[in-house]
Design a protein around this motif. Structure first.
Motif, short mmCIF file in Angstrom:
data_model
loop_
_atom_site.label_atom_id
_atom_site.label_comp_id
_atom_site.label_asym_id
_atom_site.label_seq_id
_atom_site.Cartn_x
_atom_site.Cartn_y
_atom_site.Cartn_z
N VAL A 1 1.29 6.77 -6.87
CA VAL A 1 0.19 7.70 -7.16
C VAL A 1 0.65 9.14 -7.02
O VAL A 1 0.36 9.99 -7.87
CB VAL A 1 -1.02 7.42 -6.23
N GLU A 2 1.39 9.42 -5.96
CA GLU A 2 1.90 10.78 -5.75
C GLU A 2 2.84 11.19 -6.88
O GLU A 2 2.76 12.31 -7.40
CB GLU A 2 2.63 10.85 -4.41
N ALA A 3 3.73 10.28 -7.27
CA ALA A 3 4.66 10.59 -8.36
C ALA A 3 3.91 10.82 -9.67
O ALA A 3 4.19 11.77 -10.41
CB ALA A 3 5.68 9.47 -8.51
N CYS A 4 2.95 9.96 -9.96
CA CYS A 4 2.19 10.09 -11.21
C CYS A 4 1.36 11.36 -11.23
O CYS A 4 1.20 11.98 -12.29
CB CYS A 4 1.29 8.87 -11.40
N ALA B 1 -7.28 4.42 0.05
CA ALA B 1 -6.05 4.51 0.84
C ALA B 1 -4.81 4.51 -0.04
O ALA B 1 -3.73 4.88 0.41
CB ALA B 1 -5.98 3.35 1.85
N THR B 2 -4.94 4.12 -1.30
CA THR B 2 -3.82 4.19 -2.23
C THR B 2 -3.49 5.63 -2.61
O THR B 2 -2.44 5.90 -3.19
CB THR B 2 -4.12 3.42 -3.52
N GLY B 3 -4.42 6.54 -2.32
CA GLY B 3 -4.26 7.93 -2.75
C GLY B 3 -5.00 8.22 -4.03
O GLY B 3 -5.03 9.36 -4.51
N LEU B 4 -5.61 7.19 -4.62
CA LEU B 4 -6.38 7.34 -5.85
C LEU B 4 -7.86 7.14 -5.50
O LEU B 4 -8.29 6.02 -5.28
CB LEU B 4 -5.93 6.30 -6.89
N PRO B 5 -8.63 8.22 -5.44
CA PRO B 5 -10.01 8.10 -4.98
C PRO B 5 -10.93 7.40 -5.96
O PRO B 5 -11.97 6.87 -5.57
CB PRO B 5 -10.45 9.56 -4.78
N ARG B 6 -10.57 7.40 -7.23
CA ARG B 6 -11.40 6.73 -8.24
C ARG B 6 -10.54 6.37 -9.44
O ARG B 6 -9.46 6.92 -9.63
CB ARG B 6 -12.55 7.63 -8.68
N GLY B 7 -11.04 5.46 -10.26
CA GLY B 7 -10.35 5.12 -11.50
C GLY B 7 -9.21 4.14 -11.30
O GLY B 7 -8.93 3.66 -10.20
N ARG B 8 -8.54 3.87 -12.41
CA ARG B 8 -7.44 2.91 -12.42
C ARG B 8 -6.21 3.58 -13.03
O ARG B 8 -6.28 4.24 -14.06
CB ARG B 8 -7.80 1.67 -13.26
N LEU C 1 0.83 -1.20 0.00
CA LEU C 1 0.00 0.00 0.00
C LEU C 1 0.87 1.26 0.00
O LEU C 1 0.57 2.24 -0.70
CB LEU C 1 -0.92 -0.01 1.22
N ALA C 2 1.96 1.23 0.73
CA ALA C 2 2.86 2.39 0.78
C ALA C 2 3.48 2.64 -0.60
O ALA C 2 3.63 3.79 -1.03
CB ALA C 2 3.95 2.17 1.83
N GLN C 3 3.87 1.56 -1.28
CA GLN C 3 4.44 1.72 -2.63
C GLN C 3 3.40 2.27 -3.60
O GLN C 3 3.72 3.11 -4.46
CB GLN C 3 4.97 0.38 -3.13
N GLN C 4 2.17 1.82 -3.47
CA GLN C 4 1.11 2.34 -4.33
C GLN C 4 0.89 3.83 -4.10
O GLN C 4 0.75 4.60 -5.05
CB GLN C 4 -0.18 1.56 -4.09
N GLY D 1 -2.29 -3.06 -6.95
CA GLY D 1 -1.06 -3.64 -6.43
C GLY D 1 -0.52 -4.79 -7.25
O GLY D 1 0.59 -5.27 -6.99
N ASP D 2 -1.27 -5.22 -8.27
CA ASP D 2 -0.83 -6.36 -9.08
C ASP D 2 0.29 -5.98 -10.04
O ASP D 2 0.36 -4.86 -10.55
CB ASP D 2 -1.99 -6.93 -9.89
N LEU D 3 1.13 -6.97 -10.30
CA LEU D 3 2.21 -6.86 -11.28
C LEU D 3 1.94 -7.83 -12.42
O LEU D 3 1.51 -8.97 -12.19
CB LEU D 3 3.54 -7.22 -10.60
#
Length: 222
Positions: A32-35, A200-207, A25-28, A173-175
């Protein structure tokens, strides 16, 4: 659901490997922040125009090299003419660890040096038709990371956009890594399952989908 029912890694086709829940989750959140930063500047995220007049339903931003159908350049001549953000060293390291997780081959992982990433954002209506990633000059594996809403990911064959293909679920989180005999498989996203992501990933919606590649290009090709 995935926390209750383990999803083991699986080989979908020779060289095509799905590793569920690989990103923490932390990596996600970090991705998200970087993107989010890359999506704003120096080249904004946009819906790519296709040569025959269509427009892709996914929104895309690139780092390292800028992709437009069907070539790579250092600057985004079809957007604002700016040079894209550089490909960071920490992403190279992430790509190598991804290859190691998929193939269990330390030599292959050590040699993997991605220099570009296409970052695609899917809203609930976005899809991606069957296509091959073949604009790169190198045949190194493609590393795909998923964050947010799950999707149906269609894994085809190397000869045609049509059957045979296999539909799998890619969750946050999948690779997914495809290389070797599967490097030029047709693949696509026929459906996003809206509302299945964890805010909690920082992405409220979408993929969010990040695909790392090795272009095989140098600055003399820009």
């Amino acid at each position: 659901m995935s926390a209750l029912i383990p999803r083991p890694p699986s080989v979908i086709a020779p060289g095509a490997v799905h590793v569920p829940g690989w990103l923490t989750l932390a990596q996600q959140r970090r991705l998200v922040e970087a993107c989010r930063g890359w999506a704003g500047s120096p080249v904004p995220m946009r819906n790519t125009a296709l040569p025959r007049g269509g427009v892709m339903s996914v929104q895309t931003v690139c780092i390292g090299w800028h992709w437009q159908p069907y070539r790579y350049t250092r600057t985004a001549g079809d957007v604002n003419g700016e040079r894209v953000a550089p490909f960071p060293d920490w992403m190279v390291d992430l790509g190598r660890r991804a290859v190691l997780a998929a193939y269990r081959d330390e030599a292959a992982a050590g040699e993997y040096s991605p220099d570009t990433a296409l970052i695609n954002f899917y809203d609930e209506r976005a899809t991606l038709g069957m296509h091959q990633d073949k604009d790169e000059r190198a045949g190194d594996p493609v590393v795909s990371l998923s964050i947010g809403d799950s999707c149906v990911f269609r894994v085809g064959n190397t000869a045609t956009r049509t059957r045979p293909y296999t539909d799998i679920e890619l969750e946050s989180g999948d690779l997914f890594v495809f290389g070797g005999p599967s490097r030029y498989i047709y693949h696509g996203v026929p459906r996003v399952r809206a509302g299945t992501g964890d805010p909690a990933t920082g992405l409220p919606r979408g993929r969010l989908n990040i695909t790392m590649r090795v272009t095989g290009l140098t600055d003399t090709d820009r």
